[in-house]
Design a protein around this motif. Structure first.
Motif, PDB file in Angstrom:
ATOM      1  N   LYS A 183     -10.930  -0.653  -0.825  1.00 12.94           N
ATOM      2  CA  LYS A 183     -10.913  -1.231  -2.166  1.00 12.94           C
ATOM      3  C   LYS A 183      -9.631  -0.889  -2.928  1.00 12.94           C
ATOM      4  CE  LYS A 183     -15.168  -2.871  -1.963  1.00 12.94           C
ATOM      5  NZ  LYS A 183     -15.434  -4.335  -1.961  1.00 12.94           N
ATOM      6  N   ARG A 184      -8.886   0.080  -2.419  1.00 15.60           N
ATOM      7  CA  ARG A 184      -7.683   0.538  -3.123  1.00 15.60           C
ATOM      8  C   ARG A 184      -6.605  -0.544  -3.068  1.00 15.60           C
ATOM      9  NH1 ARG A 184      -3.064   3.784  -2.287  1.00 15.60           N
ATOM     10  NH2 ARG A 184      -3.459   4.026  -0.046  1.00 15.60           N
ATOM     11  N   VAL A 185      -6.043  -0.845  -4.225  1.00 18.68           N
ATOM     12  CA  VAL A 185      -5.050  -1.909  -4.333  1.00 18.68           C
ATOM     13  C   VAL A 185      -3.652  -1.321  -4.236  1.00 18.68           C
ATOM     14  CG1 VAL A 185      -4.230  -3.864  -5.684  1.00 18.68           C
ATOM     15  CG2 VAL A 185      -6.634  -3.167  -5.845  1.00 18.68           C
ATOM     16  N   VAL A 186      -2.877  -1.814  -3.295  1.00 26.49           N
ATOM     17  CA  VAL A 186      -1.484  -1.404  -3.119  1.00 26.49           C
ATOM     18  C   VAL A 186      -0.639  -2.670  -3.086  1.00 26.49           C
ATOM     19  CG1 VAL A 186       0.190  -0.185  -1.691  1.00 26.49           C
ATOM     20  CG2 VAL A 186      -2.192   0.603  -1.774  1.00 26.49           C
ATOM     21  N   ILE A 187       0.249  -2.816  -4.052  1.00 28.73           N
ATOM     22  CA  ILE A 187       1.091  -4.020  -4.090  1.00 28.73           C
ATOM     23  C   ILE A 187       2.554  -3.608  -3.931  1.00 28.73           C
ATOM     24  CG2 ILE A 187       1.707  -6.114  -5.366  1.00 28.73           C
ATOM     25  CD1 ILE A 187      -0.947  -5.842  -6.885  1.00 28.73           C
ATOM     26  N   TRP A 188       3.125  -3.083  -5.001  1.00 27.91           N
ATOM     27  CA  TRP A 188       4.539  -2.727  -4.935  1.00 27.91           C
ATOM     28  C   TRP A 188       4.713  -1.249  -4.611  1.00 27.91           C
ATOM     29  CZ3 TRP A 188       7.512  -6.743  -4.532  1.00 27.91           C
ATOM     30  CH2 TRP A 188       7.112  -7.945  -5.122  1.00 27.91           C
TER      31      TRP A 188
ATOM     32  N   GLU B 121       6.312  -2.337   3.328  1.00 31.39           N
ATOM     33  CA  GLU B 121       6.034  -2.676   4.720  1.00 31.39           C
ATOM     34  C   GLU B 121       5.594  -4.125   4.889  1.00 31.39           C
ATOM     35  OE1 GLU B 121       3.190   0.096   6.163  1.00 31.39           O
ATOM     36  OE2 GLU B 121       4.536   1.825   6.073  1.00 31.39           O
ATOM     37  N   TRP B 122       4.962  -4.709   3.880  1.00 34.06           N
ATOM     38  CA  TRP B 122       4.405  -6.045   4.039  1.00 34.06           C
ATOM     39  C   TRP B 122       5.397  -7.157   3.713  1.00 34.06           C
ATOM     40  CZ3 TRP B 122       4.462  -8.908  -0.414  1.00 34.06           C
ATOM     41  CH2 TRP B 122       4.471  -8.218  -1.642  1.00 34.06           C
ATOM     42  N   MET B 123       6.593  -6.807   3.247  1.00 38.17           N
ATOM     43  CA  MET B 123       7.570  -7.814   2.844  1.00 38.17           C
ATOM     44  C   MET B 123       8.644  -7.989   3.912  1.00 38.17           C
ATOM     45  SD  MET B 123       9.865  -8.025  -0.651  1.00 38.17           S
ATOM     46  CE  MET B 123       8.502  -8.610  -1.673  1.00 38.17           C
ATOM     47  N   SER B 124       8.956  -9.242   4.234  1.00 40.50           N
ATOM     48  CA  SER B 124       9.990  -9.532   5.228  1.00 40.50           C
ATOM     49  C   SER B 124      11.375  -9.285   4.641  1.00 40.50           C
ATOM     50  CB  SER B 124       9.881 -10.982   5.689  1.00 40.50           C
ATOM     51  OG  SER B 124      10.295 -11.860   4.648  1.00 40.50           O
ATOM     52  N   GLU B 125      12.371  -9.201   5.505  1.00 38.61           N
ATOM     53  CA  GLU B 125      13.734  -8.938   5.059  1.00 38.61           C
ATOM     54  C   GLU B 125      14.283 -10.082   4.221  1.00 38.61           C
ATOM     55  OE1 GLU B 125      15.399  -6.113   5.131  1.00 38.61           O
ATOM     56  OE2 GLU B 125      13.553  -5.285   6.000  1.00 38.61           O
TER      57      GLU B 125
ATOM     58  N   ALA C 254       0.627 -12.563   1.787  1.00 35.48           N
ATOM     59  CA  ALA C 254       0.336 -11.123   1.775  1.00 35.48           C
ATOM     60  C   ALA C 254       0.239 -10.609   0.349  1.00 35.48           C
ATOM     61  CB  ALA C 254       1.424 -10.379   2.544  1.00 35.48           C
ATOM     62  N   PHE C 255       1.112 -11.103  -0.517  1.00 35.23           N
ATOM     63  CA  PHE C 255       1.091 -10.722  -1.928  1.00 35.23           C
ATOM     64  C   PHE C 255      -0.216 -11.167  -2.581  1.00 35.23           C
ATOM     65  CE2 PHE C 255       2.118 -12.049  -6.353  1.00 35.23           C
ATOM     66  CZ  PHE C 255       2.441 -10.810  -6.886  1.00 35.23           C
ATOM     67  N   THR C 256      -0.608 -12.406  -2.344  1.00 31.87           N
ATOM     68  CA  THR C 256      -1.829 -12.941  -2.943  1.00 31.87           C
ATOM     69  C   THR C 256      -3.061 -12.187  -2.464  1.00 31.87           C
ATOM     70  OG1 THR C 256      -0.818 -15.133  -3.134  1.00 31.87           O
ATOM     71  CG2 THR C 256      -3.221 -15.022  -3.236  1.00 31.87           C
ATOM     72  N   GLN C 257      -3.069 -11.794  -1.196  1.00 28.07           N
ATOM     73  CA  GLN C 257      -4.199 -11.019  -0.676  1.00 28.07           C
ATOM     74  C   GLN C 257      -4.359  -9.720  -1.459  1.00 28.07           C
ATOM     75  OE1 GLN C 257      -3.711  -9.619   3.349  1.00 28.07           O
ATOM     76  NE2 GLN C 257      -5.907  -9.292   3.651  1.00 28.07           N
ATOM     77  N   ARG C 258      -3.260  -9.087  -1.794  1.00 29.31           N
ATOM     78  CA  ARG C 258      -3.302  -7.836  -2.544  1.00 29.31           C
ATOM     79  C   ARG C 258      -3.687  -8.064  -4.003  1.00 29.31           C
ATOM     80  NH1 ARG C 258      -0.513  -7.111   1.821  1.00 29.31           N
ATOM     81  NH2 ARG C 258      -0.079  -5.031   2.660  1.00 29.31           N
TER      82      ARG C 258
END
Length: 697
Positions: A692-697, A415-419, A562-566
């Motif tokens: 606190k839960r980390v969600v990246i990929w 959801e956090w990644m652009s097309e 957004a990636f760095t924030q995660r």
């Protein structure tokens, strides 16, 4: 002159594997034209490690501590042996691999192989390394010609010539020089030079108050080595202090391990002419002429500040100090191949003082390490022919395909990644190249000359041969068939410039892979490793390389933010783990591996669910635990590991991997699937709060 161990971009903890079900097959490439007798499986004495309900500590709740629940009983019953610094799944499986290799080198040494064959070269190294009496009788004599050259260095011109000449035979002490794919043109190979010259594990050892005792011990060790080599004891003490001051200057100019994780700080293309301006006392043009490599137009000089300091030291450090520094490091590097006095002094400092190892490993293991460093892929041919089953490679390919499908599904739904960025991420996914088991093309060892006379001589010959092999790649296209690990290596890795994931034969065994195991164990074992290596393509470092392997930004600014924030959340999570009293894990140092673990385990879990839907009959409880529970339990089994305190302290400062217990718990605590599998509730230690839960990929 120790052979440096490859530090892969991916899973660098030693991952050894069992050979219980392996046998000689016609599909594995033969080691030589001569028939190789079938390997006797009874020679493998070390027992397998696998998930066993008898090991579970039911006094520790899975919702409190997965590592403790799965591993605490075993860890209490299996302390670190005196000749090791760590002990667990990785080390035990590595022991099994070494037992196979031991039998193979003994076989090679006794085979009366024709001169020039791989077996003959392996046999020469093995026999000369095993002849302890002859090595002791020789003392320092085999190294004396090099020491005499160092003793003759009286000015800057002579010192720089020596540095060039020693670099040409792979004996570079002061800095590293190696061939690698050009970060900006990954299809071609250029030369890279980088900081070096330190005897302690990391620059912080030279300054941190907590390392004062280690520094004192190191100075004493330097003096001991110089004394053993014939320097007067009082002079040796004075020289040792000068060497320490010399290295401290180098350390001040060096980058930290954390800084070096940034690819941008490892790549600085320059011409030799421009580099010569930076270091007027050291000519890079002359160096490349000496090496006979086409690097004058472009090479990478990472850490130019380090080389600027080296240039100043060439001008202002007395020749006598340079002599002491070069003499010490020449002997120190050669110590494993010299008489027992040198070898023991080396062991006492590096293994006992630094890492807490109580006893030296038996000589056969030490010599086997030399064989692997000198002619590892040659031994790998014999290993594959003896013990690697063809069906392991076929089944592994199927698992890689399943993990790949699961990863693609994740990328498509982020959801956090652009097309725009997603399109590039999927291009990278589509270009992953998996390598499984062993190289398709074996290396040619003709040209390596060994003999039955000198252990040190054989190791020096192998070092020069291997270094020349590497230098000859400069200025040529990348050979994508080459491997960075031998088949018998108990490890796996990701290579960013090739965008490849690599799994040597030795990892394809329990607890990682077992053809007879239920799906949960394979997906929680080798499946998570496959996912881990894939995710290195998208970690904080690997994500800076595009699908074609070039160091190129394929992200939008908002997506990178957004990636760095995660990932910053993951840094904070691991910063919070106290490994020793007052000593926490370094979240920035371990970030890449922690991203690999979290993403890899998540993708492996998705792949398990896909596999269970395809075969509902496999979705059954085993030994009272569901497939989901066994998936996470086997993940923890993989990270079953005890550490000596000294070893743990070194790793906390230098290792890009977090200690094993935190790897066992870290990723699952971020996964709702884990809480669901064990019916954990909010507030349980293994359930991280939503914020606190980390969600990246």
């Amino acid at each position: 002159m120790k052979f440096s161990k490859l530090v892969p971009l991916g899973l660098t903890a030693a991952i050894a594997v069992s050979l219980a079900s392996c046998g000689k097959t016609d599909t594995a490439p033969a080691a030589t034209a001569d028939a190789t007798p079938a390997f006797d499986q009874s020679q493998i004495k070390t027992a397998l490690i696998s998930l066993n309900t008898a090991d579970l500590d039911t006094a520790i709740a899975a919702c409190t501590d997965l590592n403790g629940f799965v591993n605490s009983k075993w860890l209490k019953a299996n302390p670190v042996p005196n000749d090791q610094t760590t002990w667990g799944s990785f080390e035990i499986l590595r022991e099994r691999s070494l037992e196979v290799q031991h039998a193979l080198v003994q076989q090679a040494a006794a085979s009366q192989a024709k001169a020039g064959t791989v077996e003959a070269k392996i046999g020469d190294i093995w026999k000369t390394g095993s002849d302890e009496a002859k090595i002791d009788a020789a003392g320092i004599t085999p190294l004396q010609p090099q020491l005499d050259k160092i003793a003759a260095l009286t000015d800057t011109a002579a010192i720089t010539q020596y540095l060039r000449d020693s670099q040409a035979v792979g004996q570079g002490v002061l800095f590293s020089l190696f061939a690698n794919a050009d970060y900006k043109d990954s299809a071609n190979v250029i030369a890279y030079v980088g900081q070096g010259g330190l005897g302690l594990p990391e620059k912080g050892y030279y300054f941190d108050d907590s390392q004062a005792k280690i520094r004192d011990a190191y100075v004493a060790y330097i003096a001991q080595v110089l004394t053993l080599s014939g320097v007067d004891a009082e002079q040796a003490k004075t020289q040792a202090k000068a060497v320490m001051e010399f290295e401290t200057r180098l350390a001040k100019a060096s980058m930290s391990r954390i800084e070096m994780r940034d690819p941008a700080k490892r790549y600085n293309p320059v011409s030799a002419a421009d580099a010569d301006k930076l270091t007027p006392n050291f000519s890079w043009t002359a160096l490349f002429d000496t090496l006979k490599v086409p690097a004058a137009q472009k090479f990478s000089m990472a850490q130019p500040g380090f080389f600027g300091e080296v240039d100043k030291m060439l001008a202002d450090v007395p020749a006598a100090t340079w002599q002491a520094y070069l003499r010490f490091h020449t002997i120190d590097d050669a110590s494993p191949y010299l008489s027992s006095a040198f070898e023991k002094a080396n062991f006492d400092f590096y293994s006992t003082t630094l890492r807490g190892q109580k006893e030296m490993q038996p000589r056969w293991k030490r010599v086997l390490e030399s064989v692997n460093g000198a002619i590892g892929e040659g031994l790998g041919q014999m290993y594959v022919d003896a013990v690697f089953p063809a069906d392991s490679k076929v089944q592994m390919q199927h698992l890689v395909e399943n993990l790949s499908v699961a990863l693609k599904a994740r990328l498509e739904k982020l959801e956090w990644m652009s097309e725009d960025t997603r399109k590039k991420a999927l291009e990278k996914w589509a270009s992953f190249t998996p390598k499984i088991g062993y190289p398709d093309k074996w290396r040619d060892w003709s040209g390596l000359e060994t003999n039955g006379d000198s252990y040190l001589g054989n190791m020096q010959a192998a070092r020069t041969f291997n270094y020349r092999f590497m230098l000859n790649k400069i200025g040529k296209p990348v050979d994508k068939t080459e491997w960075g690990m031998t088949p018998q290596t108990v490890n796996a890795y990701y290579n960013a410039t090739k965008n490849e994931i690599v799994f040597p034969a030795a990892i394809l065994q329990a607890p990682f892979f077992d053809a007879k195991a239920d799906p949960a164990l394979n997906y929680g074992g080798i499946g998570a490793v496959i996912g881990h290596e894939m995710m290195h393509g998208y970690d904080d470092s690997g994500s800076q390389f595009a699908a074609n392997g070039n160091f190129d930004n394929w992200w939008t600014d908002s997506d990178r933010a957004a990636f760095t924030q995660r990932t910053d959340q993951l840094v904070a999570q691991f910063d919070g783990y106290e490994s020793l009293p007052g000593v926490n894990v370094k979240g920035k140092l371990t970030l890449g591996e922690n991203i690999g673990d979290l993403g890899g385990l998540t993708v492996a879990y998705d792949a398990l669910q896909m596999a269970l839907k395809e075969d509902p009959k496999a979705n059954v409880a085993v030994d009272g635990h569901t497939q989901d529970q066994r998936f996470f339990m086997n993940w923890a089994t993989v990270w079953r590991r005890n550490f000596n305190e000294g070893e743990l302290r070194v790793r906390l400062n230098t290792d890009p991997h977090a200690p094993a217990n935190f790897r066992a718990n870290g990723a699952p605590s971020n996964m709702p699937a884990y809480a669901q599998a064990f019916e954990c509730k909010a507030g349980d230690a293994m359930v991280r709060a939503d914020d606190k839960r980390v969600v990246i990929w």
